[in-house]
Design an enzyme around this catalytic site. Structure first.
Site, PDB file in Angstrom:
ATOM      1  N   HIS A   1       0.811  -1.222   0.000  1.00 29.60           N
ATOM      2  CA  HIS A   1       0.000   0.000   0.000  1.00 29.60           C
ATOM      3  C   HIS A   1       0.841   1.267   0.000  1.00 29.60           C
ATOM      4  O   HIS A   1       1.931   1.304   0.564  1.00 29.60           O
ATOM      5  CB  HIS A   1      -0.885   0.049   1.249  1.00 29.60           C
ATOM      6  CG  HIS A   1      -1.815  -1.106   1.376  1.00 29.60           C
ATOM      7  ND1 HIS A   1      -2.280  -1.544   2.587  1.00 29.60           N
ATOM      8  CD2 HIS A   1      -2.389  -1.926   0.449  1.00 29.60           C
ATOM      9  CE1 HIS A   1      -3.085  -2.579   2.420  1.00 29.60           C
ATOM     10  NE2 HIS A   1      -3.163  -2.826   1.127  1.00 29.60           N
TER      11      HIS A   1
ATOM     12  N   LYS B   1       6.150   5.820   7.416  1.00 28.69           N
ATOM     13  CA  LYS B   1       5.642   4.985   8.504  1.00 28.69           C
ATOM     14  C   LYS B   1       6.789   4.434   9.337  1.00 28.69           C
ATOM     15  O   LYS B   1       7.772   3.943   8.792  1.00 28.69           O
ATOM     16  CB  LYS B   1       4.836   3.808   7.936  1.00 28.69           C
ATOM     17  CG  LYS B   1       3.608   4.229   7.166  1.00 28.69           C
ATOM     18  CD  LYS B   1       2.902   3.036   6.554  1.00 28.69           C
ATOM     19  CE  LYS B   1       1.675   3.474   5.756  1.00 28.69           C
ATOM     20  NZ  LYS B   1       1.043   2.342   5.082  1.00 28.69           N
TER      21      LYS B   1
ATOM     22  N   TYR C   1       1.866   1.417  14.115  1.00 28.14           N
ATOM     23  CA  TYR C   1       2.719   2.272  13.288  1.00 28.14           C
ATOM     24  C   TYR C   1       2.323   3.737  13.379  1.00 28.14           C
ATOM     25  O   TYR C   1       1.158   4.087  13.427  1.00 28.14           O
ATOM     26  CB  TYR C   1       2.738   1.800  11.836  1.00 28.14           C
ATOM     27  CG  TYR C   1       1.410   1.667  11.140  1.00 28.14           C
ATOM     28  CD1 TYR C   1       1.025   2.571  10.163  1.00 28.14           C
ATOM     29  CD2 TYR C   1       0.548   0.622  11.441  1.00 28.14           C
ATOM     30  CE1 TYR C   1      -0.185   2.441   9.497  1.00 28.14           C
ATOM     31  CE2 TYR C   1      -0.660   0.478  10.779  1.00 28.14           C
ATOM     32  CZ  TYR C   1      -1.025   1.400   9.810  1.00 28.14           C
ATOM     33  OH  TYR C   1      -2.224   1.275   9.152  1.00 28.14           O
TER      34      TYR C   1
ATOM     35  N   ASP D   1      -6.561  -5.807  -2.083  1.00 27.80           N
ATOM     36  CA  ASP D   1      -5.234  -6.311  -2.428  1.00 27.80           C
ATOM     37  C   ASP D   1      -5.289  -7.354  -3.539  1.00 27.80           C
ATOM     38  O   ASP D   1      -4.357  -7.464  -4.338  1.00 27.80           O
ATOM     39  CB  ASP D   1      -4.540  -6.859  -1.182  1.00 27.80           C
ATOM     40  CG  ASP D   1      -4.171  -5.746  -0.204  1.00 27.80           C
ATOM     41  OD1 ASP D   1      -4.099  -4.578  -0.627  1.00 27.80           O
ATOM     42  OD2 ASP D   1      -3.957  -6.047   0.987  1.00 27.80           O
TER      43      ASP D   1
END
Length: 181
Positions: free
Chosen positions: A61, A70, A130, A169
């Protein structure tokens, strides 16, 4: 904290110093001044926490707007975490780095803006935490196919079984067709 270079210089592994005894442990997971000095000067504006079960693969992603860096870590379980360089001007464009992150090794991975990111759950379940440098913007989110033949990511699939994917996905774009930075 120890900052470890990867094959892609802008992607860093961060190992905390852990102080433990029979009662448990303590570790510092983030200090802005050390992060800014060793990774990049960033301000984190959002923190997320997800839980996934064995065999789930999330990714690859990225967002075309509100592009996110991130800082990722695992609080329970184990994953194989991957960052793919989508920066066309980069010497490592189209290359990827994969790292095992676990509650046991307590490592973190810095994935800068301009990268696609994904992870595969190797343990029975995993909790993934995250920090992000920008907010989540679902309208600009893109998914690249986890098994794209151009990228040739060597996912450590347990027993060679195909991973469990979200519908998004499953519909991921080929690397060649995905937007770049």
């Amino acid at each position: 904290m120890k900052f470890i270079d990867t094959a892609i210089p802008d992607v860093k592994i961060i190992e905390p110093q852990v102080f433990g005894d029979e009662r448990g442990f303590f570790m510092e997971t983030f200090r802005a001044s050390l992060f800014n000095e060793n990774c990049a000067e960033r301000e984190f504006v959002q923190e997320n926490h997800s839980k996934s079960t064995h065999g789930i693969l999330r990714g690859l992603h990225f967002q075309t707007e509100n592009t996110q860096g991130k800082l990722v870590r695992i609080t329970s379980g184990e994953v194989y975490d991957v960052a793919v360089d989508l920066r066309e001007s980069s010497a490592t464009f189209g290359q990827w780095v994969g790292v095992v992150l676990s509650a046991e090794n307590k490592r973190q991975l810095w994935v800068p803006e301009g990268f696609a990111h994904g992870f595969y759950v190797m343990s029975q379940e995993a909790e993934f935490v995250y920090k992000c440098t920008d907010i989540y913007n679902p309208k600009s989110e893109v998914s690249i196919k986890w098994n794209d033949p151009h990228l040739k990511i060597d996912w450590p699939l347990v027993d060679g079984k195909l991973p469990s994917l979200s519908e998004k996905d499953q519909q991921g774009l080929a690397f060649e067709q995905a937007p770049k930075f």
